[in-house]
Design an enzyme around this catalytic site. Structure first.
Site, PDB file in Angstrom:
ATOM      1  N   GLY A 314      56.470  32.124  18.229  1.00 22.09           N
ATOM      2  CA  GLY A 314      56.308  33.334  17.435  1.00 22.09           C
ATOM      3  C   GLY A 314      56.355  33.011  15.961  1.00 22.09           C
ATOM      4  O   GLY A 314      55.897  31.952  15.528  1.00 22.09           O
ATOM      5  N   GLU A 315      56.885  33.957  15.170  1.00 22.96           N
ATOM      6  CA  GLU A 315      57.050  33.809  13.718  1.00 22.96           C
ATOM      7  C   GLU A 315      55.736  33.863  12.948  1.00 22.96           C
ATOM      8  O   GLU A 315      55.729  33.915  11.733  1.00 22.96           O
ATOM      9  CB  GLU A 315      57.728  32.478  13.338  1.00 22.96           C
ATOM     10  CG  GLU A 315      59.085  32.235  13.921  1.00 22.96           C
ATOM     11  CD  GLU A 315      59.672  30.900  13.466  1.00 22.96           C
ATOM     12  OE1 GLU A 315      59.015  30.185  12.669  1.00 22.96           O
ATOM     13  OE2 GLU A 315      60.790  30.574  13.880  1.00 22.96           O
ATOM     14  N   GLY A 316      54.597  33.789  13.621  1.00 19.15           N
ATOM     15  CA  GLY A 316      53.325  33.595  12.949  1.00 19.15           C
ATOM     16  C   GLY A 316      52.912  32.138  12.891  1.00 19.15           C
ATOM     17  O   GLY A 316      51.908  31.792  12.256  1.00 19.15           O
TER      18      GLY A 316
END
Length: 348
Positions: A314-316
Site C-alpha cells: 500500500g502507501e502508494g
C-alpha cells in the site's frame, strides 16, 4: 451534510475519435514497427486522451496518501495494532517510508492527509488535517460511518485535490484494518464471495485469516441492506477510503490522470466508478498486488495492471514504481523521431 448519488456531477466521456486518430497516427509514424512498443503505446494514447493533447506532458504530479483508523481492527482482522497507523503517518512525513523514498526518487510531491487516525499528528509540512473522528466505528455493531461523516470525507477529498497543482494524481493510503473494508466493498459492490475477496492483509497466518473471513461474513450480514455505493461506503468504511473517493471524483472532473496503487486505493476507485462509470477512463492501474481480491477488483473495473511485483504494502508504493512507465509513454510521443524526420525508410 447529506449526499446522494444524484448530487455528484456527471463525468463526460473522454472519447474523442479525432484526437484518438491523431495520437495513433503519431505513434504509427515513429521509427519502429507498428505496435512494437506494445502496452506503452496504448498507455501513451490513453494519457493523450485524458490530458486532451497529442503531446501530453506531466506537470507537478501529486502523490496523495490518506490515513485513518478502523473500529473493526479491534476484532483481530489485522496482524498489526492500530498504533501502527499514526506511527506510519509520522514515518511518511519524516521521509522513512517506502512511499517517501520512491516519491523522492521520482520527483513526486507527497501529501499526507489525516482523515481520522486514532492519535493526531502534530502539524508538519506535507500533512493536511481533515480528521472527522478518531477512527471509524466497529462495523460489526453498526455503520462504520454515519451518512454525514461519509459525505464529509468525500467533500474533504475533493477539497484536498482542488488545492493541489498538477495534472496527475497517484493514490496511496494507510490504515490498520483497511484491507477488511476494501474486501467488504468489493464483495458488496461487485457481487463477489467474501472469502475470495479477503487475503492476509498485513500478514495473517491461516488461522487468523479464517477468523478475519468469519468476521467479514458477519459484517456483511449485519449490513445486508447497504446496497448502494454510498450506503456500502458508510457501512464498511473507512474515512481514508471515502476521502480518496472524493479525491478520485475531483481529479476525474479536472481531467487529471489517476494512478491506482493496490487493493485499498483501488477500492476507492471501485466506489467512485459505481457512482460515475466514466472515472475509469482517467485511471491507470499501476500493478496487481498479492492481495487476492485485487485481481477481482481490477477485473470489475476493467483495468489491466502495468506490473505484477507481488506487492502488498500500500502507501502508494506501487503507483510510484509505475510512474517512470507513464513518463516514458509521454516521452515516446514527444521525443521519438518519425520515419520522415529521421530519414529512415518506413515499412514497404
Amino acid at each position: 451534510m447529506t449526499l446522494q448519488a444524484a448530487d455528484i456531477p456527471t463525468l463526460p466521456s473522454l472519447e474523442d475519435p479525432a484526437l484518438r486518430a491523431r495520437l495513433q497516427a503519431r505513434l504509427d509514424a515513429k521509427t519502429k514497427p507498428l505496435g512494437a512498443l506494445g502496452r506503452l503505446e496504448r498507455l501513451a494514447l490513453q494519457i493523450g486522451l485524458v490530458l486532451g493533447t497529442e503531446t501530453p506532458q506531466f506537470v507537478a504530479p501529486q502523490m496523495l496518501v490518506c490515513a485513518a483508523d478502523h473500529g473493526l481492527a479491534a476484532r483481530g482482522v489485522s496482524a498489526y495494532p492500530a498504533d501502527v497507523t499514526w506511527q506510519m503517518v509520522r514515518n511518511f512525513l519524516t521521509g522513512g517510508a517506502a512511499v517517501s523514498v520512491l516519491a523522492r526518487q521520482h520527483g513526486l510531491a507527497l501529501t499526507v492527509v489525516d482523515c481520522g487516525v486514532l492519535q493526531p499528528t502534530a502539524p508538519h509540512p506535507g500533512l493536511v488535517d481533515r480528521r472527522i473522528a478518531a477512527g471509524t466505528a466497529d462495523a460489526l455493531q453498526g455503520p462504520a460511518m454515519s451518512a454525514d461523516q461519509c459525505a464529509q470525507a468525500i467533500a474533504n477529498g475533493r477539497e484536498v485535490v482542488r488545492a493541489l497543482p498538477g495534472n496527475a494524481l497517484l493514490l496511496g493510503e494507510m490504515g490498520i484494518g483497511n484491507s477488511s473494508a476494501a474486501a467488504l466493498l468489493l464483495a458488496r459492490l461487485a457481487g463477489q464471495d467474501i472469502d475470495a475477496c479477503t487475503g492476509a492483509g498485513t500478514g495473517l497466518g491461516a488461522q487468523a485469516l479464517a477468523h478475519k473471513r468469519a468476521v467479514l461474513r458477519e459484517v456483511l450480514q449485519v449490513h445486508a441492506q447497504a446496497r448502494s455505493p454510498l450506503q456500502a461506503l458508510a457501512a464498511f468504511g473507512g474515512f481514508e477510503i471515502a476521502t480518496l473517493v472524493g479525491a478520485v471524483l475531483q481529479a476525474a472532473q479536472e481531467r487529471r490522470l489517476i494512478v491506482l496503487d493496490g487493493f485499498i486505493a483501488s477500492s476507492a476507485v471501485l466506489v467512485a466508478h459505481a457512482l460515475q462509470p466514466q472515472v475509469v477512463q482517467r485511471c491507470v492501474a499501476a500493478h496487481q498486488s498479492a492481495e487476492p481480491g485485487h485481481a477481482l477488483m481490477l477485473q470489475a473495473l476493467g483495468l489491466a495492471p502495468l506490473m505484477q511485483l507481488d506487492l502488498r504494502l500500500g502507501e502508494g508504493s506501487g503507483a510510484a514504481l509505475a510512474w517512470p512507465l507513464l513518463e516514458s509513454a509521454c516521452r515516446i510521443l514527444a521525443e521519438m523521431a518519425s520515419f520522415e524526420s529521421a530519414g529512415v525508410s518506413g515499412p514497404a
